[in-house]
Structure formats: C-alpha cells, structure tokens
Design a protein around this motif. Structure first.
Motif, mmCIF file in Angstrom:
data_model
loop_
_atom_site.group_PDB
_atom_site.id
_atom_site.type_symbol
_atom_site.label_atom_id
_atom_site.label_comp_id
_atom_site.label_asym_id
_atom_site.label_seq_id
_atom_site.Cartn_x
_atom_site.Cartn_y
_atom_site.Cartn_z
ATOM 1 N N GLY A 125 39.982 64.481 32.304
ATOM 2 C CA GLY A 125 40.967 63.116 31.012
ATOM 3 C C GLY A 125 40.671 62.864 29.485
ATOM 4 N N ARG A 126 41.269 62.016 29.377
ATOM 5 C CA ARG A 126 40.626 61.493 27.948
ATOM 6 C C ARG A 126 40.329 59.802 29.062
ATOM 7 N N GLY A 127 39.516 58.746 28.458
ATOM 8 C CA GLY A 127 39.112 58.413 28.314
ATOM 9 C C GLY A 127 39.856 57.087 28.092
ATOM 10 N N GLY B 51 58.130 67.208 10.018
ATOM 11 C CA GLY B 51 56.839 67.910 9.378
ATOM 12 C C GLY B 51 55.308 67.353 10.614
ATOM 13 N N CYS B 52 55.900 67.708 11.970
ATOM 14 C CA CYS B 52 55.413 67.112 12.504
ATOM 15 C C CYS B 52 54.040 68.473 12.411
ATOM 16 N N VAL B 53 54.754 69.728 12.124
ATOM 17 C CA VAL B 53 53.704 71.115 12.588
ATOM 18 C C VAL B 53 53.726 71.578 11.617
ATOM 19 N N ALA B 54 53.492 70.587 9.938
ATOM 20 C CA ALA B 54 52.378 70.857 9.026
ATOM 21 C C ALA B 54 51.152 70.835 9.542
ATOM 22 N N CYS B 55 50.826 69.639 10.450
ATOM 23 C CA CYS B 55 49.620 69.645 10.825
ATOM 24 C C CYS B 55 49.362 70.302 12.348
ATOM 25 N N HIS B 56 50.060 69.877 13.466
ATOM 26 C CA HIS B 56 50.287 69.834 15.001
ATOM 27 C C HIS B 56 50.874 71.493 15.290
ATOM 28 N N ARG B 57 49.818 72.739 14.418
ATOM 29 C CA ARG B 57 50.747 74.039 14.470
ATOM 30 C C ARG B 57 50.843 74.639 15.569
ATOM 31 N N THR C 5 43.206 67.056 13.203
ATOM 32 C CA THR C 5 44.624 66.694 14.010
ATOM 33 C C THR C 5 43.948 67.315 15.449
ATOM 34 N N PRO C 6 43.995 66.691 16.309
ATOM 35 C CA PRO C 6 44.096 66.366 17.669
ATOM 36 C C PRO C 6 45.199 67.708 18.874
ATOM 37 N N PRO C 7 44.067 68.729 19.555
ATOM 38 C CA PRO C 7 45.697 69.185 20.119
ATOM 39 C C PRO C 7 46.527 68.500 20.893
ATOM 40 N N PHE D 266 46.297 55.975 26.651
ATOM 41 C CA PHE D 266 46.009 55.316 25.778
ATOM 42 C C PHE D 266 45.875 56.886 24.747
ATOM 43 N N PHE D 267 45.753 57.054 22.848
ATOM 44 C CA PHE D 267 46.517 57.847 22.351
ATOM 45 C C PHE D 267 45.226 57.735 21.141
ATOM 46 N N LEU D 268 44.846 58.482 20.302
ATOM 47 C CA LEU D 268 44.373 58.416 18.925
ATOM 48 C C LEU D 268 42.656 58.066 19.222
ATOM 49 N N HIS D 269 41.748 58.481 17.997
ATOM 50 C CA HIS D 269 40.507 58.339 18.436
ATOM 51 C C HIS D 269 40.030 57.099 18.785
ATOM 52 N N ASP D 270 40.466 55.973 19.039
ATOM 53 C CA ASP D 270 39.920 54.808 19.903
ATOM 54 C C ASP D 270 40.611 54.041 20.514
ATOM 55 N N TRP E 223 51.799 55.061 13.999
ATOM 56 C CA TRP E 223 49.435 54.490 13.216
ATOM 57 C C TRP E 223 49.891 55.697 12.280
ATOM 58 N N HIS E 224 50.522 56.879 12.462
ATOM 59 C CA HIS E 224 50.001 58.026 11.203
ATOM 60 C C HIS E 224 50.597 57.501 9.908
ATOM 61 N N GLY E 225 49.717 57.805 9.122
ATOM 62 C CA GLY E 225 49.765 56.977 7.059
ATOM 63 C C GLY E 225 49.265 58.199 6.792
HETATM 64 C C1 HEC Z 1 49.095 64.639 7.839
HETATM 65 C C2 HEC Z 1 49.186 65.499 8.876
HETATM 66 C C3 HEC Z 1 50.138 65.324 10.506
HETATM 67 C C4 HEC Z 1 51.158 65.492 11.290
HETATM 68 C C5 HEC Z 1 51.698 65.411 9.584
HETATM 69 C C6 HEC Z 1 51.324 64.446 12.363
HETATM 70 N N1 HEC Z 1 49.933 64.459 12.713
HETATM 71 FE FE1 HEC Z 1 50.235 64.049 14.031
HETATM 72 N N2 HEC Z 1 47.574 63.409 14.107
HETATM 73 C C7 HEC Z 1 46.981 63.764 12.891
HETATM 74 C C8 HEC Z 1 45.863 63.175 13.100
HETATM 75 C C9 HEC Z 1 45.004 63.852 12.008
HETATM 76 C C10 HEC Z 1 45.318 62.531 14.936
HETATM 77 C C11 HEC Z 1 44.379 62.277 14.529
HETATM 78 C C12 HEC Z 1 44.746 60.729 14.038
HETATM 79 C C13 HEC Z 1 43.553 59.843 15.166
HETATM 80 O O1 HEC Z 1 43.003 59.410 16.054
HETATM 81 O O2 HEC Z 1 43.385 58.900 14.438
HETATM 82 C C14 HEC Z 1 47.029 62.852 14.890
HETATM 83 C C15 HEC Z 1 47.142 61.977 16.261
HETATM 84 C C16 HEC Z 1 48.727 62.394 16.883
HETATM 85 C C17 HEC Z 1 48.255 62.116 18.128
HETATM 86 C C18 HEC Z 1 47.824 61.490 19.113
HETATM 87 C C19 HEC Z 1 47.036 62.090 19.531
HETATM 88 C C20 HEC Z 1 45.690 61.788 21.029
HETATM 89 O O3 HEC Z 1 44.928 63.123 21.298
HETATM 90 O O4 HEC Z 1 45.355 60.908 20.945
HETATM 91 C C21 HEC Z 1 50.124 62.293 18.473
HETATM 92 C C22 HEC Z 1 50.905 62.140 20.228
HETATM 93 C C23 HEC Z 1 50.076 62.863 17.210
HETATM 94 N N3 HEC Z 1 49.802 62.384 16.982
HETATM 95 C C24 HEC Z 1 52.162 63.440 17.432
HETATM 96 C C25 HEC Z 1 52.399 63.105 15.926
HETATM 97 C C26 HEC Z 1 53.842 63.730 15.622
HETATM 98 C C27 HEC Z 1 55.105 63.295 17.128
HETATM 99 C C28 HEC Z 1 54.027 64.070 14.491
HETATM 100 C C29 HEC Z 1 55.756 64.025 13.635
HETATM 101 C C30 HEC Z 1 56.233 63.327 13.671
HETATM 102 C C31 HEC Z 1 52.739 64.060 13.814
HETATM 103 N N4 HEC Z 1 51.605 63.144 14.869
HETATM 104 C C32 HEC Z 1 52.049 64.650 12.625
HETATM 105 C C33 HEC Z 1 47.824 64.300 11.968
HETATM 106 C C34 HEC Z 1 49.446 65.042 11.299
#
Ligand code: HEC
Ligand code: HEC
Length: 505
Positions: free
Chosen positions: A132-134, A386-392, A442-444, A459-463, A475-477
């Motif tokens: 699993g993750r750290g 619009g999450c699926v634009a990256c989280h295909r 984009t992480p799976p 805990f989530f995100l790269h750190d 945190w998404h920007g």
């Molecule tokens: C522009 C592309 C993009 C869009 C749009 C986006 N994501 Fe992400 N998402 C990412 C990226 C890149 C990361 C990793 C960021 C990091 O770790 O600093 C991430 C990380 C995450 C994580 C944490 C994954 C992990 O393994 O820790 C979750 C949960 C998540 N996104 C959900 C969503 C949801 C829900 C939405 C819609 C509201 C969304 N994302 C929209 C690119 C995107």
C-alpha cells in the motif's frame, strides 16, 4: 484534453493509410489493433453518459486480473487473478525478495548483503508496506516511507544539452547526491534528516463550511557534510501503492499520446503533457511511473529503488556504493556486497527480474458497491465536475503486450498518466525531465478507497499532505482549478456522494 474516441473514422483511415512512422509522436491512433478491434475498443472506452446503472465490467476494474478476494488488510497483496498457475511461483519468489531485509556487508549471509552504505529502508516492503501507500512521519523514527529527492537544474551548455536529449532528468546535489538518505550502515552516520513543518491554511466553501488544510515546508537538517548546494532543490515523495502497475505498463503508447494536448488546442484549460525519458536500454520512451512519471518501465523504477532507496547495486545500476558521492569519502570506503559467483550486482539479474515480475502482477481489487444509487450519483458528479479530463476512466491494454495476463484487458485506472500544472500550492521548485516544479503526473485512483484498510493510515497526494480525499481535491489548482471549483460548488450532500464514489474504487 483530446480524447481518442473523438477521432473520426476518416482521420483514422488517413493516419492508417500512411505516413505513420514508428515512434512518431504525431500519430494518435492505436497501431496494435485491427480496424474491427479499434471500433470495439473505442466503443467500450468511451466515457459513459448513463449513470443510472453500472457499466458492463465496471466492477472488475482491472479486467481479468482483478482480485475478488475480501477487501481487507491484504487487499493489495493478491496476485493477478488471471496469472497462469505456472507463473505463480515466480510471483511468490518475487514477493519474498520484495520483503527481504538487506544487511550491511560483509556478512555471513552473502546473498543478502550490500545494504547502503546510505539508505532509506532495508527492503522494498519497508516503504511499500502491505503493497500500500506510505505516509509522512508520525514520529521521529517513522520517516521510512517518505523521503526527499535532491536535484538541481543544468548549469552548463553540456548539461542543458543532456537534458534536452533526455539523457538525464536533472542533476544531483554535488555532495548529497539524488536523495537524502536518513539511515546508514553501522559505523557510518546518516546524511541527514527530513524535517517537515506544517502550517494551517483554511479552505472556505461557497456554502460557508470550512476545512483546514496543512501546507508543508520541507528541509534537510542534521546535515553531515555541510550545506546543500546553492541551487539544490528538495522534493518530498511518499510511497505509492503497488497495485495494477503491470497493466499501466501495458497501456498502448498511442493511447497516452492521444490523451496529450500540450498546447490546449481544445481550449478546456487542461493541457496534459507526456513525460519523455531514456530507459535503461537507452531508448526514448514515455515515462509512466512515479509522481513525476520519471520512469518508463517497472524494471527501471525497481533498479532505481534498489540503488537509491536501499543502496543495492543491480546489473542496470552497477555502482555498489549506491548514492554515495565522491565528496562522501567515508561512505565510499565501506565494503560492498558484490559476490562474483552470484552474478553482477549486489542484487543479480534473477533478483531484479523476480522483483519486477512481482511488481507487475499485484491485482487491483474489485469495486465495492459500484451499483448503489449514491455511488452512481457520485460517479456522475465526478464526470460533471471535469475530474475525468485528467482522471481518464478506462483503457484497453495493448493487444501486442508480451505478457498474456496483461494483454488486451479493459481496465479502469482513472488516470491519463500525463503531466499537469497543478498550481503553486502543490509546486516545489524541482524539475524532473519534462516536468516543471508545478507539474505532477495524474495518479491512478483504483483501490484508493481501501487506503485506510490496507495502510491503517490515510494520506494522499505526492507528499501525503492531504489527510482525507476531500483535502486532496481541495489542493487541486493550476489546470485543475475549474474542477476544484466545481467540486466546491456542490452541496455538502453531493460532495459526500462524489467522495463515496472514490471510496468505492
Ligand atoms: C488537471 C488534471 C486534473 C484534474 C482535472 C483533476 N485531477 Fe485529481 N489529480 C491530478 C494530479 C496531477 C494529482 C496528483 C497531485 C499531487 O500529488 O501533487 C491528482 C491527485 C488526485 C487525488 C489524490 C490521489 C493520490 O493518489 O493521492 C485524488 C483523490 C484526486 N486527484 C481526485 C480528483 C477529483 C475528485 C477531481 C475532480 C473534482 C480531480 N481529481 C480533478 C490531476 C487532476
Ligand atoms: C525508501 C522507501 C522506498 C523503498 C525502500 C522502495 N520504494 Fe518504491 N517507491 C517509493 C516512492 C517514494 C515512490 C515514488 C517515487 C517518485 O515519485 O519519485 C516509489 C515508487 C515505486 C514504483 C512506481 C509506482 C507508481 O505508481 O508509479 C515502483 C514500481 C516501486 N516503487 C517499486 C519498488 C521496488 C521493487 C522496491 C524494492 C527494490 C522499492 N520500490 C523500494 C518508496 C520506496
């Protein structure tokens, strides 16, 4: 975000008719498929518009490889369901090597020595606990599953050129190397320690409710050989989960190219870019693994982990001193664990290939409750925000992939595996190959809902700064600003449904 299904058949025909050169980045159709297969694949991978019921095969999110075992603590440690029985022994041997604790040389158990001299952990499993993750350290002695990468940009014409030609992704600190190792073999003190300071940053929703986010600042402290280089940057990385990696490796290059839209030609504010790296065989390939997509192959990531994280040499990275630099003379003077009779490297070929095989065949779990009304609602909100634009959502893996259990599977990793500018909030100043300090892969998302069950902590995100899925979204920007705003605009009830959908993955 250009989607493969939007490519019209006439464009397909044109591209097929001709000028397609292997490796040509402009080609965006699947060359591993026959025309008939391509039509089928496009139809099953088209994002759904019907949220009244589950899609066909949706619950089996890793195709025939999906694990249908109980979603308990061991949920990430199961072998791909469709692995041939005669290969299970390789998986099991790989598993024991993944868990093997390396020891300092010289030692009576010669096949296990060579640890360090500097290291972050003694086994793969130490960081990838239960596959699993750290997490960020909970106490002083608990920094194992997270560390600081050290790197600087080019500072000569030759270095610039090496970077442009993708021969390197960045340059090490002149004294401390590529990462800060906070442990060392007996008799040698560690390079230093990672120190984290958190500051509270409130996020106020349009409906007035509030969430406290924690913004980290990282530093390298207790440094043994003096300060870091003036232009050295630090980048914190937390350990990701090990599931489904072989399937990610088997996604067709052409699919990833089709995801990319570097110049944002469709003006949706999202411009995913491919990471391009040189693999250990010297070929230029699309990077897919790690938070910056800096490794093209699981084997390469494995060799880097052996060298940088554990201090074990391999045929791919033969320096037995690991990440010791010339300035660290006491480290260089330590004995190493190479045994000529066992082969080249402290971990010889058989070890590297078995561990790689293991890492390729850990099964993602089946979805839980994917057909429940609230989960389907949450899924709809995930698409609409619009999450699926990256989280295909889905892919069909390459029909030509050599390993049969990973070949031609319908999988649902929820990632485009591209680099995106995620804004200043998530940025550190470290570039890695094509990725600037603001860009992350984009992480799976498959399996993410079982994080707490598998790792006990969440805990989530790269750190690992996010303590909940909601914090991760907030945190998404950058390119994801609009998606975050769409999420924040939802009612509290709807936000909960979207999170419930993530928890069902
Ligand atoms: C522009 C592309 C993009 C869009 C749009 C986006 N994501 Fe992400 N998402 C990412 C990226 C890149 C990361 C990793 C960021 C990091 O770790 O600093 C991430 C990380 C995450 C994580 C944490 C994954 C992990 O393994 O820790 C979750 C949960 C998540 N996104 C959900 C969503 C949801 C829900 C939405 C819609 C509201 C969304 N994302 C929209 C690119 C995107
Ligand atoms: C000190 C902790 C640590 C150890 C030990 C470690 N890893 Fe990792 N692993 C990580 C981190 C952190 C990442 C993310 C790296 C990055 O983004 O730069 C990672 C990433 C990976 C990935 C890519 C996963 C993905 O989703 O892209 C694979 C594969 C992997 N490790 C395999 C291994 C193997 C095999 C070993 C043992 C030889 C190992 N790791 C040892 C911390 C560790």
């Amino acid at each position: 975000m250009k989607r493969i299904f939007a490519v019209s058949l006439s464009v397909l025909a044109l591209a097929l008719a001709g000028q397609a050169v292997p490796g040509d980045m402009s080609v965006k159709v699947r060359r591993d498929l026959t025309d008939a297969d391509r039509v089928r694949v496009e139809s099953v991978t088209r994002p759904t518009a019907d949220f009244t019921r589950t899609e066909q095969f949706e619950a089996m999110q890793a195709g025939a490889a999906t694990s249908i075992e109980d979603p308990d603590r061991r949920a990430f440690s199961h072998v791909s369901f469709n692995l041939r029985p005669e290969d299970e022994m390789r998986f099991r041997l790989g598993n024991s090597l993944f868990r093997k604790l390396w020891v300092a040389a010289p030692s009576s158990t010669q096949a296990s020595d060579g640890l360090g001299p500097f290291y972050n952990a003694r086994s793969c499993e130490d960081c990838h606990k239960d596959d699993g993750r750290g997490h960020p350290p909970e106490g002083a002695a608990d920094a194992t599953s997270m560390f600081l990468r050290l790197a600087r940009g080019p500072n000569s014409a030759a270095e610039k050129q090496a970077l442009q030609e993708h021969l390197v992704v960045n340059f090490p600190d002149p004294v401390y190397g590529r990462q800060l190792q906070d442990k060392a073999v007996p008799g040698l003190a560690a390079e230093g320690q990672m120190t984290i300071r958190y500051e509270t940053v409130p996020f106020i929703f349009p409906d007035g409710s509030k969430v406290d986010l924690r913004k980290p600042t990282y530093s390298a402290t207790d440094l043994r050989y003096g300060l870091l280089g003036m232009d050295t940057t630090v980048s914190a990385r937390v350990t990701p989960a090990m599931i489904g990696l072989g399937l990610v490796e088997a996604i067709a290059d052409d699919d990833l190219k089709a995801n990319a839209d570097p110049d944002d030609r469709d003006h949706d504010g999202i411009s995913g870019r491919l990471q391009m790296v040189t693999d250990s065989k010297g070929r230029l390939r699309i990077g897919r693994f790690g938070w910056k997509a800096e490794n093209a192959a699981i084997r390469d990531q494995t060799a880097h982990a052996f060298s940088g994280d554990i201090g074990i040499s391999t045929p791919d990275m033969p320096d037995p001193n690991g990440d010791c630099t010339l300035a660290e003379t006491d480290c260089l003077a330590r004995p190493n664990g190479e045994q000529k009779r066992l082969g080249k490297g402290e971990a010889p070929e058989t070890v590297v290939s078995l561990v790689t095989f293991y890492a390729q065949h850990l099964a993602p779990p089946a979805r839980r409750q994917s057909g429940f009304p609230d989960i389907l609602e949450g899924k709809k909100l995930f698409y609409q925000s619009g999450c699926v634009a990256c989280h295909r959502p889905k892919y069909v893996t390459s029909r030509e992939w050599p390993e049969p259990s990973l070949r031609f599977q319908l999988i649902w990793p929820y990632s485009d595996f591209l680099l995106h500018d995620m804004g200043d909030g998530l940025a550190d100043s470290q570039s890695v190959g094509e990725a600037s300090g603001k860009e992350w892969r984009t992480p799976p998302l498959w399996g993410i809902g079982l994080t707490k069950i598998v790792s006990r902590l969440e805990f989530f995100l790269h750190d690992g700064r996010a303590r909940t899925l909601e914090e991760a979204i907030l945190w998404h920007g950058g390119e994801a600003t609009r998606a975050r705003a769409n999420y924040a605009d939802l009612t509290g009830d709807d936000r909960q449904k979207l999170i419930a959908f993530l928890e069902s993955l």
